[in-house]
Design a protein around this motif. Structure first.
Motif, mmCIF file in Angstrom:
data_model
loop_
_atom_site.group_PDB
_atom_site.id
_atom_site.type_symbol
_atom_site.label_atom_id
_atom_site.label_comp_id
_atom_site.label_asym_id
_atom_site.label_seq_id
_atom_site.Cartn_x
_atom_site.Cartn_y
_atom_site.Cartn_z
ATOM 1 N N CYS A 242 7.115 -8.600 9.863
ATOM 2 C CA CYS A 242 8.461 -8.134 9.540
ATOM 3 C C CYS A 242 9.000 -8.915 8.347
ATOM 4 C CB CYS A 242 9.388 -8.365 10.728
ATOM 5 S SG CYS A 242 8.831 -7.634 12.272
ATOM 6 N N GLY A 243 9.921 -8.302 7.633
ATOM 7 C CA GLY A 243 10.538 -9.003 6.517
ATOM 8 C C GLY A 243 11.364 -8.061 5.668
ATOM 9 N N GLU A 244 11.588 -8.497 4.434
ATOM 10 C CA GLU A 244 12.338 -7.696 3.465
ATOM 11 C C GLU A 244 11.531 -7.617 2.180
ATOM 12 O OE1 GLU A 244 16.953 -8.601 4.139
ATOM 13 O OE2 GLU A 244 15.766 -10.403 3.734
ATOM 14 N N VAL A 245 11.579 -6.447 1.542
ATOM 15 C CA VAL A 245 10.856 -6.255 0.287
ATOM 16 C C VAL A 245 11.763 -5.539 -0.714
ATOM 17 C CG1 VAL A 245 9.820 -4.034 0.985
ATOM 18 C CG2 VAL A 245 8.685 -5.451 -0.746
ATOM 19 N N ASN A 246 11.614 -5.911 -1.959
ATOM 20 C CA ASN A 246 12.284 -5.241 -3.064
ATOM 21 C C ASN A 246 11.205 -4.856 -4.061
ATOM 22 O OD1 ASN A 246 14.202 -4.271 -4.837
ATOM 23 N ND2 ASN A 246 14.853 -6.284 -5.553
ATOM 24 N N SER A 247 11.263 -3.644 -4.546
ATOM 25 C CA SER A 247 10.280 -3.203 -5.549
ATOM 26 C C SER A 247 10.905 -2.128 -6.421
ATOM 27 C CB SER A 247 9.020 -2.673 -4.869
ATOM 28 O OG SER A 247 9.298 -1.486 -4.170
ATOM 29 N N LYS A 248 10.225 -1.834 -7.498
ATOM 30 C CA LYS A 248 10.726 -0.818 -8.421
ATOM 31 C C LYS A 248 10.513 0.576 -7.837
ATOM 32 C CE LYS A 248 10.121 -3.500 -12.630
ATOM 33 N NZ LYS A 248 9.462 -3.576 -13.943
ATOM 34 N N ASN A 249 11.485 1.446 -8.090
ATOM 35 C CA ASN A 249 11.381 2.836 -7.657
ATOM 36 C C ASN A 249 10.760 3.679 -8.770
ATOM 37 O OD1 ASN A 249 13.456 3.222 -9.536
ATOM 38 N ND2 ASN A 249 15.053 3.258 -7.962
ATOM 39 N N SER A 250 10.751 4.970 -8.604
ATOM 40 C CA SER A 250 10.110 5.844 -9.590
ATOM 41 C C SER A 250 10.855 5.882 -10.924
ATOM 42 C CB SER A 250 9.964 7.259 -9.027
ATOM 43 O OG SER A 250 11.198 7.736 -8.564
ATOM 44 N N PHE A 251 12.098 5.396 -10.959
ATOM 45 C CA PHE A 251 12.851 5.321 -12.212
ATOM 46 C C PHE A 251 12.630 3.998 -12.932
ATOM 47 C CE2 PHE A 251 15.421 8.238 -9.563
ATOM 48 C CZ PHE A 251 15.292 9.374 -10.346
ATOM 49 N N GLY A 252 11.889 3.082 -12.314
ATOM 50 C CA GLY A 252 11.586 1.792 -12.935
ATOM 51 C C GLY A 252 12.581 0.694 -12.646
ATOM 52 N N GLY A 253 13.541 0.982 -11.783
ATOM 53 C CA GLY A 253 14.532 -0.033 -11.426
ATOM 54 C C GLY A 253 14.306 -0.556 -10.022
ATOM 55 N N TYR A 254 14.734 -1.774 -9.795
ATOM 56 C CA TYR A 254 14.618 -2.335 -8.448
ATOM 57 C C TYR A 254 15.630 -1.670 -7.530
ATOM 58 C CZ TYR A 254 11.299 -5.929 -9.745
ATOM 59 O OH TYR A 254 10.174 -6.576 -10.158
ATOM 60 N N ALA A 255 15.194 -1.319 -6.335
ATOM 61 C CA ALA A 255 16.022 -0.578 -5.396
ATOM 62 C C ALA A 255 16.828 -1.484 -4.470
ATOM 63 C CB ALA A 255 15.131 0.343 -4.558
ATOM 64 N N GLY A 256 16.570 -2.768 -4.447
ATOM 65 C CA GLY A 256 17.243 -3.684 -3.531
ATOM 66 C C GLY A 256 16.360 -3.981 -2.328
ATOM 67 N N PHE A 257 16.601 -5.108 -1.696
ATOM 68 C CA PHE A 257 15.771 -5.512 -0.563
ATOM 69 C C PHE A 257 16.013 -4.603 0.629
ATOM 70 C CE2 PHE A 257 15.377 -9.363 -3.029
ATOM 71 C CZ PHE A 257 14.063 -9.732 -2.776
ATOM 72 N N LYS A 258 14.908 -4.201 1.258
ATOM 73 C CA LYS A 258 14.947 -3.394 2.470
ATOM 74 C C LYS A 258 14.104 -4.078 3.532
ATOM 75 C CE LYS A 258 15.867 1.319 1.399
ATOM 76 N NZ LYS A 258 15.481 2.663 1.744
ATOM 77 N N GLY B 17 0.792 -1.225 0.000
ATOM 78 C CA GLY B 17 0.000 0.000 0.000
ATOM 79 C C GLY B 17 0.822 1.272 0.000
ATOM 80 N N VAL B 18 2.102 1.188 0.370
ATOM 81 C CA VAL B 18 2.940 2.392 0.414
ATOM 82 C C VAL B 18 4.034 2.399 -0.652
ATOM 83 C CG1 VAL B 18 2.507 2.758 2.875
ATOM 84 C CG2 VAL B 18 4.502 1.437 2.165
ATOM 85 N N LEU B 19 4.108 1.364 -1.467
ATOM 86 C CA LEU B 19 5.143 1.303 -2.495
ATOM 87 C C LEU B 19 4.741 2.061 -3.752
ATOM 88 C CD1 LEU B 19 6.098 -2.484 -2.251
ATOM 89 C CD2 LEU B 19 7.333 -0.536 -1.287
ATOM 90 N N LYS B 20 5.726 2.578 -4.475
ATOM 91 C CA LYS B 20 5.464 3.287 -5.735
ATOM 92 C C LYS B 20 4.927 2.338 -6.807
ATOM 93 C CE LYS B 20 8.557 7.131 -5.154
ATOM 94 N NZ LYS B 20 7.649 8.192 -4.855
ATOM 95 N N ASP B 21 5.444 1.109 -6.833
ATOM 96 C CA ASP B 21 4.996 0.105 -7.804
ATOM 97 C C ASP B 21 4.674 -1.191 -7.049
ATOM 98 O OD1 ASP B 21 4.513 -1.607 -9.889
ATOM 99 O OD2 ASP B 21 6.400 -1.239 -10.935
ATOM 100 N N PRO B 22 3.487 -1.262 -6.452
ATOM 101 C CA PRO B 22 3.147 -2.428 -5.636
ATOM 102 C C PRO B 22 3.144 -3.745 -6.393
ATOM 103 C CG PRO B 22 1.259 -0.939 -5.821
ATOM 104 C CD PRO B 22 2.412 -0.281 -6.495
ATOM 105 N N GLU B 23 2.883 -3.705 -7.693
ATOM 106 C CA GLU B 23 2.858 -4.936 -8.495
ATOM 107 C C GLU B 23 4.241 -5.571 -8.614
ATOM 108 O OE1 GLU B 23 0.068 -6.397 -9.808
ATOM 109 O OE2 GLU B 23 -1.023 -4.877 -8.683
ATOM 110 N N SER B 24 5.288 -4.770 -8.425
ATOM 111 C CA SER B 24 6.648 -5.284 -8.584
ATOM 112 C C SER B 24 7.234 -5.841 -7.283
ATOM 113 C CB SER B 24 7.565 -4.171 -9.108
ATOM 114 O OG SER B 24 7.756 -3.180 -8.105
ATOM 115 N N ALA B 25 6.489 -5.783 -6.207
ATOM 116 C CA ALA B 25 7.008 -6.171 -4.891
ATOM 117 C C ALA B 25 7.422 -7.638 -4.844
ATOM 118 C CB ALA B 25 5.971 -5.893 -3.818
ATOM 119 N N GLU B 26 8.606 -7.860 -4.297
ATOM 120 C CA GLU B 26 9.131 -9.197 -4.041
ATOM 121 C C GLU B 26 9.452 -9.269 -2.554
ATOM 122 O OE1 GLU B 26 12.626 -9.429 -6.458
ATOM 123 O OE2 GLU B 26 11.483 -9.556 -8.326
#
Length: 111
Positions: A63-79, A46-55
């Motif tokens: 708790c956990g780790e998520v990786n998703s695409k940023n506003s430039f369309g690239g994956y930002a790495g797991f956080k 619900g708070v990600l820029k591209d929720p469909e890309s969430a891994e």
């Protein structure tokens, strides 16, 4: 053959009733964990820029780790994240919580 038709359903019924209290408790704990993970994923996406890309990975409860695409369309790495509520999703390194406060919360709630 008729005896077999009668015996098989009775056997299956008895096998289902034979679940121990430990098995029932384990199943309940597993279902609770699955529900918690599902809710946390909804909060996080619900708070990600591209929720469909969430891994997601290494998830335990909220708790956990998520990786998703940023506003430039690239994956930002797991956080790492802690998803306390729909309105309170905190990521490691964001400005909503200091790094030391995040680490303390992670140690307390995510291990």
């Amino acid at each position: 053959m008729q005896k077999l038709i009668v015996v098989v359903p009775i056997f299956l019924l008895l096998a289902a009733c034979g679940q121990s209290e430990d098995d029932k408790a384990r199943n309940k704990a597993e279902m609770t964990e699955i529900r918690s993970q599902r809710v946390a994923r909804e909060f996080v996406t619900g708070v990600l820029k591209d929720p469909e890309s969430a891994e997601f990975r290494n998830q335990k409860g909220f708790c956990g780790e998520v990786n998703s695409k940023n506003s430039f369309g690239g994956y930002a790495g797991f956080k790492r994240f802690i998803a306390a509520t729909k309105e309170m999703v905190v990521f490691a390194g964001d400005d909503r919580m200091t790094s030391s406060d995040f680490e303390q919360a992670w140690s307390q709630f995510c291990h």
